[in-house]
Design an enzyme around this catalytic site. Structure first.
Site, PDB file in Angstrom:
ATOM      1  N   TYR A  83     -42.416 -24.482  18.795  1.00 47.41           N
ATOM      2  CA  TYR A  83     -42.477 -24.282  17.347  1.00 47.41           C
ATOM      3  C   TYR A  83     -42.510 -25.633  16.623  1.00 47.41           C
ATOM      4  CZ  TYR A  83     -41.265 -22.551  12.687  1.00 47.41           C
ATOM      5  OH  TYR A  83     -41.276 -22.259  11.347  1.00 47.41           O
TER       6      TYR A  83
ATOM      7  N   LYS B  64     -45.627 -27.094  14.282  1.00 49.82           N
ATOM      8  CA  LYS B  64     -45.454 -27.440  12.870  1.00 49.82           C
ATOM      9  C   LYS B  64     -45.677 -28.934  12.647  1.00 49.82           C
ATOM     10  CE  LYS B  64     -44.606 -23.338  11.253  1.00 49.82           C
ATOM     11  NZ  LYS B  64     -45.526 -22.699  10.282  1.00 49.82           N
TER      12      LYS B  64
END
Length: 251
Positions: free
Chosen positions: A151, A155
């Site tokens: 994750y 990002k």
């Protein structure tokens, strides 16, 4: 009416932050395309808006779906002025050695590749009159957390892609910025945790609230307000920036 007559595509517009962005943009005079992989959710958001809205079902990680979304927007409204890339997927705490390849690929596809695909198909239309792209990244893109490697990486990619596009597209008067939400009070929050569903529901807010210096979760409306600022002429000289809307968690 900061967006009077403008045309906006909002991905992930069927719920949470995306729904809040869609509703606020419509209130501010924009024609809104609500794009979501969940067709019913997209239609529900569109029903709240009423008029000057187009719900579109599609997977933003699939090139053909993105191309169709852009074509439908131009067919309906004739132009594209704003793109808010809000679609994203979370990752529950997972040790690196237990992370399956398909989990890594999904993080990158939905959280990063989708920004590439939407920009690829939207930018040719924006080059005619200028425009604005806002990418929803995450405070996790600059402040790493254990067990969220895929994750965080996805990002972080979204943030650097934002900056690269801002430089590339500046000559065409296309501004590109990102928003880094902190822990947000949306249905996605509990999906960052593993365990019994009932216990997760009980503990999630307390755990995340304690990590935010201002002492409250981020509301979907907070992100919508930030997107409105970045897409409006109030931010006419702002590009390549990353706006933390995180209650101080990134400090």
């Amino acid at each position: 009416m900061l967006l009077e007559g403008k045309v906006a595509i909002v991905t992930g517009g069927g719920s949470g932050m995306g729904r809040a962005v869609s509703l606020l943009f419509a209130e501010q005079g924009a024609h809104v395309v609500v794009a979501d992989i969940n067709e019913e959710a997209a239609r529900q958001t569109a029903d709240h808006i009423g008029s000057s809205v187009l719900p579109v079902q599609g997977n933003v990680a699939e090139a053909e779906d993105v191309k169709r979304m852009v074509e439908q927007t131009v067919d309906r409204f004739g132009r594209i002025d704003m793109l808010v890339n809000n679609a994203g997927v979370p990752l529950a705490f997972t040790p690196i050695e237990e992370t399956e390849d398909d989990i890594w690929d999904r993080m990158m596809d939905v959280n990063a590749k989708s920004i590439f695909l939407t920009a690829k198909h939207v930018v040719p239309h924006m080059k005619k009159n200028g425009g604005v792209i806002v990418n929803t990244a995450s405070i996790a893109g600059i402040r790493a957390r254990p067990g969220l490697h895929a994750y965080c990486a996805s990002k972080g990619a979204a943030i650097m892609l934002t900056k690269a596009l801002a430089i590339e597209l500046a000559p065409y008067k296309i501004r590109v910025n990102a928003i880094n939400p902190g822990p947000a009070d949306t249905p996605m929050l509990s999906r960052f945790m593993n365990g019994d569903a009932e216990q997760i529901e009980k503990d999630t807010k307390e755990i995340f609230i304690n990590s935010v210096p201002l002492g409250t979760l981020i509301e979907a409306q907070d992100i919508a307000n930030a997107a409105l600022y970045l897409c409006s002429d109030l931010a006419a000289k702002v590009t390549g920036e990353v706006l933390n809307v995180d209650g101080g968690r990134g400090i």
